[in-house]
Each structure stands twice: as structure tokens, then as C-alpha cells.
Design a protein around this motif. Structure first.
Motif, PDB file in Angstrom:
ATOM      1  N   ASP A 165      44.751 103.371  16.681  1.00  0.00           N
ATOM      2  CA  ASP A 165      45.149 102.087  16.932  1.00  0.00           C
ATOM      3  C   ASP A 165      45.978 102.262  18.382  1.00  0.00           C
ATOM      4  O   ASP A 165      47.186 101.765  18.645  1.00  0.00           O
ATOM      5  CB  ASP A 165      46.651 101.689  16.181  1.00  0.00           C
ATOM      6  N   LYS A 221      46.781 104.915  20.033  1.00  0.00           N
ATOM      7  CA  LYS A 221      47.858 106.090  20.251  1.00  0.00           C
ATOM      8  C   LYS A 221      46.934 107.267  19.909  1.00  0.00           C
ATOM      9  O   LYS A 221      46.431 107.431  18.874  1.00  0.00           O
ATOM     10  CB  LYS A 221      48.926 106.056  19.344  1.00  0.00           C
ATOM     11  N   THR A 263      43.208 100.564  12.204  1.00  0.00           N
ATOM     12  CA  THR A 263      43.591 100.430  10.847  1.00  0.00           C
ATOM     13  C   THR A 263      44.486  99.080  10.539  1.00  0.00           C
ATOM     14  O   THR A 263      45.017  98.649  11.364  1.00  0.00           O
ATOM     15  CB  THR A 263      44.775 101.916  10.493  1.00  0.00           C
ATOM     16  N   ASP A 301      60.205 103.059   2.932  1.00  0.00           N
ATOM     17  CA  ASP A 301      59.453 104.426   3.601  1.00  0.00           C
ATOM     18  C   ASP A 301      59.598 105.389   2.441  1.00  0.00           C
ATOM     19  O   ASP A 301      59.271 106.729   2.979  1.00  0.00           O
ATOM     20  CB  ASP A 301      60.431 104.735   4.573  1.00  0.00           C
ATOM     21  N   PRO A 304      56.578 108.970  11.534  1.00  0.00           N
ATOM     22  CA  PRO A 304      56.079 107.596  11.325  1.00  0.00           C
ATOM     23  C   PRO A 304      56.854 106.943  10.136  1.00  0.00           C
ATOM     24  O   PRO A 304      57.347 107.795   9.364  1.00  0.00           O
ATOM     25  CB  PRO A 304      54.429 108.154  11.166  1.00  0.00           C
ATOM     26  N   SER A 305      56.651 105.495   9.977  1.00  0.00           N
ATOM     27  CA  SER A 305      57.069 105.033   8.806  1.00  0.00           C
ATOM     28  C   SER A 305      55.910 105.331   7.787  1.00  0.00           C
ATOM     29  O   SER A 305      54.811 105.817   7.780  1.00  0.00           O
ATOM     30  CB  SER A 305      56.939 103.498   8.929  1.00  0.00           C
ATOM     31  N   GLN A 325      54.101 103.137   6.234  1.00  0.00           N
ATOM     32  CA  GLN A 325      52.859 102.414   6.620  1.00  0.00           C
ATOM     33  C   GLN A 325      52.115 103.202   7.472  1.00  0.00           C
ATOM     34  O   GLN A 325      50.851 103.387   7.445  1.00  0.00           O
ATOM     35  CB  GLN A 325      53.139 100.988   6.826  1.00  0.00           C
ATOM     36  N   GLU A 326      52.594 103.646   8.494  1.00  0.00           N
ATOM     37  CA  GLU A 326      51.924 104.346   9.808  1.00  0.00           C
ATOM     38  C   GLU A 326      51.134 105.719   9.003  1.00  0.00           C
ATOM     39  O   GLU A 326      50.185 106.048   9.384  1.00  0.00           O
ATOM     40  CB  GLU A 326      53.167 104.881  10.643  1.00  0.00           C
ATOM     41  N   SER A 344      48.028 104.883   7.395  1.00  0.00           N
ATOM     42  CA  SER A 344      46.971 104.729   8.380  1.00  0.00           C
ATOM     43  C   SER A 344      46.495 106.067   8.907  1.00  0.00           C
ATOM     44  O   SER A 344      45.318 106.358   8.846  1.00  0.00           O
ATOM     45  CB  SER A 344      47.457 103.872   9.498  1.00  0.00           C
ATOM     46  N   ILE A 345      47.258 106.980   9.175  1.00  0.00           N
ATOM     47  CA  ILE A 345      47.043 108.329   9.422  1.00  0.00           C
ATOM     48  C   ILE A 345      46.059 108.973   8.420  1.00  0.00           C
ATOM     49  O   ILE A 345      45.105 109.725   8.816  1.00  0.00           O
ATOM     50  CB  ILE A 345      48.114 109.155   9.840  1.00  0.00           C
TER      51      ILE A 345
END
Length: 442
Positions: free
Chosen positions: A74, A76, A108, A186, A363-364, A366-367, A370-371
Motif C-alpha cells: 500500500d 509503504k 490490500t 486492536d 501497526p493497528s 487491521q494493518e 494486511s501484512i
């Protein structure tokens, strides 16, 4: 040899546990005691912290902690931590990351974040009365009864999303569920969800006894079987994908771009329709996912069981990844159901977990979803790329070479010789042994 049972094992000191294990099961071989003690951390406070993660701890079990760099996610660039013992997993992920960085990287999308839990109960009452009771009384009471439990979670933007009555009597006599959906923000949320569900069970029991529409016989028939979250979270989904023009699918194996895309799509389709292939295919995906799950202090058993259940949602076990070729565009993606957290559990305790989360930019949840999806997609791309070109063994066995040499007691000089020897050859166990015997004139 017949072993004797032990009483109060958990109350023994660590040394007493070791002494008993070595004497009772290992013929009092002190070499095994030395092995156990050699893996203890010299930092007493850190060792005590590790021992309090689980019960009856004798020592630590170390696994490689590696880094897969150059992931463009995304927009980054990230370096992803991976804890895994299998050769070539980190290398394959890293190679896939480099391949797609030049083509725009991974994109993502968080599709949903709902998590689920159930109160399972048996109730021999008239179904229409149970449904009326739930809709016009119980649902409101359940929300009220858990108000104190959900207060902090609601302040963070989460809480109970919905509660439904599920009639399962066609599958099991008098069996019903209270199916609740949650947003745990989270945190992975297991303790929060289970606390809510246990309160549901108590409230259900109390409210049934108060309900005048039920006879006493019906009231007495109520059995709360269990209150427990589900690790199957089909509504907690993240999508990760890559795409590019077929003309940009340059591979160094000599295969044409068009043939690469065609064979890749065929390999995915085989995994979609053939469970024998899908099982190995999805295992490879989870090599990437679970390696990051472990590195970030989450529950890899939960993520694996959820993914495999989701792979069976159609009634037949199938691939978690998919591929299309439309109008000259190659697209490869995964929809991954996954429930993870970045607060609670080991995230605030284990030093390397804290390191991992800092490495990922704190990260949160949600992040992190994605990872994890990207890691699984990259791993799958790397495996399929090898399978349809050079074959899986060329890269895998080259990474496995050092394991074979270590088993044979090779010196550093001998290891260097073998790395050079197999530079342009496919590694096989037989060839390693044969060359090793020549080298040592055996």
C-alpha cells in the motif's frame, strides 16, 4: 520400560522437574540435562518472564527469527519479521517481494473485521415461544447485562455488534445458539468475547426462569452447554493482491511471459478444484502467514484453523488464492479470514514481539491483517513460480544444504566447498553424501 506416574509435578521446582524427567524417561543421562540448561536464558528476569508464559516450563525452544525485506505494501516499503524453521520460506517471500516491488507492490483491502462467538444451549420448549422470547426480551437483556464488560471496548470504538438466535434443531435435538458478532478493535479479543458469552449464558438462564410464557418443565429443560468464541471468522477478511501487464511478467527462468501467466493460472486452478493439491498449496500460504503471526505474538493455531475452514466454505477444500488473466492483465489475490491483535497477550510482554511490532511501524490490528495476507500471498507466489519453472527442489534443497551438512558434522571450510560445488547444480541428499565422502576420502 514402565514409567511411574508423578504427583504434584507442577509444584516441583524447575530443577526437580528436570531431575525427574531425566531419571524417569532418559536413563539418568546427564547430557540431556545439559541440553535443557544450555537453552535457558542467562538473564534471570527474562527467563522468568518466558517461564510464566506457559506451565511446567523446563527450558526454551529456539526458532530462527528472520527478516524478509523490500515489501511494498500500500505504498509503504516494509521489512517483515518471520519466525519459521523451514528452509526457503524467508528467501521465497523476499524474492517475491522484490519481484512485485518493481510492478507497484501489494495492495490490500480490509473487507470486514467482525469476530464471532456462541452460547450453545439445549432448550426443549416450543420454537415459536423461544423466538418471541429472544426478540422481545432476551436480546435487550443480554446487551444490558454485558454493559460493564463492554464499556472500555466501546470507548475504543468496538463492542458487541449484534446477537442472533440460531435454530439448529434440524441438526441436533433441541439445540440452539446465541450467535454474537464483535468488533475488538486492536485486540484479538478472546478474553473479551468469552467474558461476554459467559454472561450471556448466565443471563439466558436467569431470564428463562422469569419468563411466564414458558412452563416449568420447559424452564427446567434449559441446559447451557458452553460459551466460547469461534476461531472461524469468515466475516473478518482482508484481501491482498498484485497485478501487472503480462508483458511485465519477466522471469529469469527462460519461460515466456505468456507461458508463465498461463501456467501460473493453471496451477491456481488445479488448487481450486483438487483438494490434494489445495492442501499443500494452502500449507505454503500459511508458511508465510504463520511465520509473521508467531513473530508478532499471535495465535498461529487459530489463524491456521480459520484459514483451512474458510478454504472449505464451498463444501470442498479449495485454494485460498486466485488468479485471472483479463485483457492482458495478470491478477493474483488472496481473501484471508484472520483474527489478530496488537495489544494484550504477549504483545506487551515478549521482547521480540515488541521488536516485531516496532519494526512494522506499530501497526493497528487491521494493518497487521494486511501484512499477514501479503506475506501469505508472497509465499504462494514464490512457491508457484518455482513449481512452474525450475521445480521446487532446486531452491528448496539449496537452502536445505546447510541442514544436511550440519547433520554430517561438516567444518566451515567444507561448507564453503559445498556452497560453491552446488552453485550451478540441483542439491540432492545422495549427491551431498557422495561428494562429502570424496572430500574426506571415506
Amino acid at each position: 520400560m514402565t514409567h511411574l506416574p508423578v504427583q504434584g509435578f507442577s509444584k516441583l521446582s524447575k530443577q526437580e522437574k528436570i531431575d525427574w524427567i531425566v531419571k524417569e524417561y532418559l536413563d539418568d543421562n546427564k547430557d540431556f540435562e545439559k541440553i535443557l540448561k544450555s537453552y535457558l536464558n542467562e538473564n534471570a528476569d527474562l527467563q522468568k518472564l518466558h517461564e510464566e508464559f506457559s506451565e511446567n516450563t523446563l527450558t526454551n525452544f529456539y526458532m530462527p527469527y528472520g527478516i524478509a525485506p523490500n515489501f511494498l505494501i500500500d505504498g509503504k516499503i516494509m521489512a517483515i519479521p518471520m519466525v519459521v524453521e523451514e528452509s526457503s520460506v524467508v528467501a521465497a517471500a523476499s524474492k517475491a517481494a522484490k519481484f512485485w516491488m518493481e510492478k507497484g507492490g501489494f495492495k490490500t483491502t480490509i473487507i470486514n473485521t467482525q469476530k464471532l462467538g456462541h452460547t450453545h444451549f439445549i432448550f426443549d420448549a416450543e420454537p415459536h415461544k423461544i423466538k418471541h422470547f429472544f426478540n422481545f426480551n432476551l436480546k435487550k437483556k443480554l446487551m444490558e447485562a454485558t454493559d460493564a464488560i463492554t464499556s472500555n471496548m466501546r470507548k475504543r470504538g468496538g463492542g458487541i455488534l449484534d446477537i442472533k438466535l440460531i435454530d439448529k434443531t434440524s441438526e441436533m435435538e433441541n439445540y440452539y445458539q446465541l450467535k454474537a458478532s464483535f468488533n475488538t478493535v486492536d485486540s484479538m479479543g478472546a478474553n473479551f468475547i468469552n467474558s461476554c458469552l459467559e454472561q450471556f449464558g448466565k443471563t439466558l438462564k436467569d431470564e428463562v426462569q422469569k419468563e411466564e410464557s414458558f412452563s416449568q418443565v420447559e424452564k427446567d429443560s434449559l441446559q447451557i452447554v458452553m460459551n466460547i468464541l469461534s476461531n472461524y471468522t469468515p466475516d473478518c477478511i482482508v484481501r491482498a493482491e498484485v497485478s501487472c501487464k503480462i508483458e511485465d511478467l519477466k522471469d529469469d527462468s527462460g519461460i515466456s511471459n505468456e507461458d508463465f501467466a498461463k501456467k501460473f493460472k493453471q496451477a491456481i486452478r488445479i488448487a481450486e478444484i483438487e483438494p490434494y493439491r489445495a492442501t499443500t498449496h494452502n500449507k505454503g500460504i500459511m508458511n508465510g502467514v504463520d511465520a509473521v503471526v508467531i513473530a508478532t505474538g499471535n495465535d498461529f493455531r487459530a489463524t491456521a484453523s480459520c484459514a483451512h475452514a474458510y478454504a472449505s466454505k464451498s463444501g470442498s477444500y479449495s485454494s485460498l488464492t486466485h488468479c485471472t488473466i483479463d485483457n492482458g492483465i495478470f491478477r493474483f489475490w488472496i481473501d484471508l479470514p484472520i483474527s489478530v491483535g496488537v495489544v494484550g497477550g504477549l504483545t506487551n510482554l515478549h521482547p521480540l514481539v515488541k521488536f516485531s511490532l516496532a519494526l512494522l511501524g506499530k501497526p493497528s490490528a487491521q494493518e497487521l491483517m494486511s501484512i499477514l495476507a501479503v506475506s501469505g500471498l508472497a509465499q504462494n507466489f514464490g512457491a508457484l513460480r518455482s513449481l512452474i519453472t525450475t521445480g521446487i527442489q532446486k531452491g528448496h534443497m539449496k537452502m536445505h544444504l546447510l541442514n544436511i551438512l550440519n547433520q554430517m558434522g561438516a567444518t566451515e571450510e567444507e561448507k564453503a566447498h559445498f556452497v560453491n560445488y552446488f552453485k550451478d547444480k540441483t542439491v540432492t541428499h545422495h549427491e551431498v553424501i557422495s561428494e562429502f565422502e570424496k572430500l574426506r576420502n571415506v
